[in-house]
Design a protein around this motif. Sequence first.
Motif, short mmCIF file in Angstrom:
data_model
loop_
_atom_site.label_atom_id
_atom_site.label_comp_id
_atom_site.label_asym_id
_atom_site.label_seq_id
_atom_site.Cartn_x
_atom_site.Cartn_y
_atom_site.Cartn_z
N VAL A 16 0.86 -1.19 0.00
CA VAL A 16 0.00 0.00 0.00
C VAL A 16 0.89 1.23 0.00
CG1 VAL A 16 -1.88 1.23 1.14
CG2 VAL A 16 -1.72 -1.27 1.36
N THR A 17 0.74 2.09 -1.00
CA THR A 17 1.53 3.32 -1.05
C THR A 17 0.80 4.43 -0.30
OG1 THR A 17 0.61 4.21 -3.12
CG2 THR A 17 2.42 2.61 -3.31
N GLY A 18 1.58 5.35 0.26
CA GLY A 18 0.98 6.43 1.04
C GLY A 18 0.22 5.91 2.23
N ALA A 19 0.76 4.87 2.89
CA ALA A 19 0.02 4.15 3.93
C ALA A 19 0.34 4.62 5.33
CB ALA A 19 0.31 2.65 3.81
N GLY A 20 1.05 5.74 5.47
CA GLY A 20 1.40 6.21 6.80
C GLY A 20 0.30 6.93 7.52
N ARG A 21 -0.67 7.47 6.77
CA ARG A 21 -1.75 8.24 7.37
C ARG A 21 -3.02 8.04 6.55
NH1 ARG A 21 2.55 12.15 6.93
NH2 ARG A 21 3.41 12.80 8.95
N GLY A 22 -4.12 8.53 7.08
CA GLY A 22 -5.38 8.64 6.34
C GLY A 22 -5.88 7.35 5.74
N LEU A 23 -6.30 7.43 4.47
CA LEU A 23 -6.86 6.27 3.79
C LEU A 23 -5.85 5.13 3.68
CD1 LEU A 23 -8.85 8.04 0.95
CD2 LEU A 23 -9.83 6.44 2.59
N GLY A 24 -4.61 5.45 3.34
CA GLY A 24 -3.61 4.40 3.19
C GLY A 24 -3.39 3.63 4.48
N ARG A 25 -3.32 4.33 5.59
CA ARG A 25 -3.18 3.68 6.89
C ARG A 25 -4.38 2.78 7.17
NH1 ARG A 25 -4.87 4.33 12.14
NH2 ARG A 25 -3.34 3.70 13.75
N ALA A 26 -5.58 3.30 6.92
CA ALA A 26 -6.78 2.50 7.14
C ALA A 26 -6.77 1.24 6.27
CB ALA A 26 -8.04 3.33 6.84
N HIS A 27 -6.34 1.38 5.01
CA HIS A 27 -6.27 0.20 4.13
C HIS A 27 -5.27 -0.82 4.66
CE1 HIS A 27 -8.63 2.67 1.60
NE2 HIS A 27 -7.73 3.08 0.73
N ALA A 28 -4.09 -0.35 5.05
CA ALA A 28 -3.05 -1.26 5.53
C ALA A 28 -3.53 -2.04 6.74
CB ALA A 28 -1.78 -0.48 5.86
N LEU A 29 -4.15 -1.36 7.69
CA LEU A 29 -4.66 -2.03 8.88
C LEU A 29 -5.77 -3.00 8.54
CD1 LEU A 29 -4.67 1.02 11.33
CD2 LEU A 29 -3.20 -1.00 11.49
N ALA A 30 -6.64 -2.62 7.60
CA ALA A 30 -7.75 -3.50 7.22
C ALA A 30 -7.25 -4.76 6.52
CB ALA A 30 -8.73 -2.74 6.33
N PHE A 31 -6.27 -4.62 5.65
CA PHE A 31 -5.69 -5.80 5.00
C PHE A 31 -5.04 -6.72 6.03
CE2 PHE A 31 -5.83 -3.54 0.85
CZ PHE A 31 -6.28 -4.59 0.06
N ALA A 32 -4.28 -6.13 6.95
CA ALA A 32 -3.64 -6.94 7.98
C ALA A 32 -4.67 -7.67 8.84
CB ALA A 32 -2.74 -6.06 8.85
N ALA A 33 -5.76 -6.98 9.14
CA ALA A 33 -6.82 -7.59 9.95
C ALA A 33 -7.44 -8.79 9.25
CB ALA A 33 -7.89 -6.56 10.27
N GLU A 34 -7.39 -8.79 7.92
CA GLU A 34 -7.97 -9.90 7.16
C GLU A 34 -6.92 -10.93 6.75
OE1 GLU A 34 -10.96 -10.64 6.82
OE2 GLU A 34 -12.01 -8.80 7.40
#
Length: 310
Positions: A16-34
């Motif tokens: 996930v690019t730009g994953a340090g904040r905002g939408l990218g962070r939310a995506h990274a955490l959601a993928f990890a959760a799954e």
Amino acid sequence: MAGIRTGICSGRVVAVTGAGRGLGRAHALAFAAEGAKVVVNDLGVGLDGSGASGGPAQGVVGDIAALGGEAVAHGGDIATADGAASLVATALDAFGRLDTLVNNAGFLRDRMLVNLGEDEWDAVMRVHLKGHFLPLKYAAAHWRAEAKAGRTPRARVVNTSSGAGLLGSVGQGNYSAAKAGIVGLTLVAAAELGRYGVQVNAIAPAARTRMTERTFAETMAAPGDGGFDAMAPENVSPLVVWLGSGASEGVTGRVFEAEAGRITVMEGWRPGPTADKAARWTPAEAGEAAYELLARSETPQPVYGVQPSS
């Protein structure tokens, strides 16, 4: 990890690019959760792209680890060939594979057109459009090699466009043009890469992030009585996770709007009313025909920021 989880991305490796904040962070955490292993890319720059820090990416890696997931940080500039290539290499070195690429990185340099500098145009085009193209190019090259070696992947790419790219946005000519370009890139990539087992889609999200604080100032109310924060970036991530999973088989070359609890399939340019003289028009005839066709066509959605007429 908290909440109802299905393991829809178990065994997958996601960058996930730009994953340090905002939408990218939310995506990274959601993928990890799954169940996904995540490469967290972020330069840690300011809203306008200035400065750099490894803190945001490392912070998300720490958050994922604290919740029992696996992740590594990548601090390369994905708008350069070396940075994009190293993103793919980081996934392969750390986890032995790459299954999903989420292109999300970006920043703003907003100006009205007459005040928009060439450097501000170039900077936004670089991070949004080139920053989508290069990671996609190097990920696709890897997946093509895998397919040619008899290991056809179930690869996924999720690009990030915007309502500004679909409708335009006053004061954001550079951003709107870049985000419109991402839609075109998505359609071409989906057509070219399907033979290698790659699906490519785009989202046009609306959520509360550093980039949208001014845009959504009037709609960023606190959660209602039901506790649902309509503008939370986490509302967009479930669709991104599904598109990035093997469960989205057969979905490619599409654009989805995602906001709050709403998902919309966006339908792009398609033929409307037409007239055919079967010969060359004069300018006056062409104008008369155009007026007649416009009278039978649907009215376009307004550009963001245009005040409705009274």
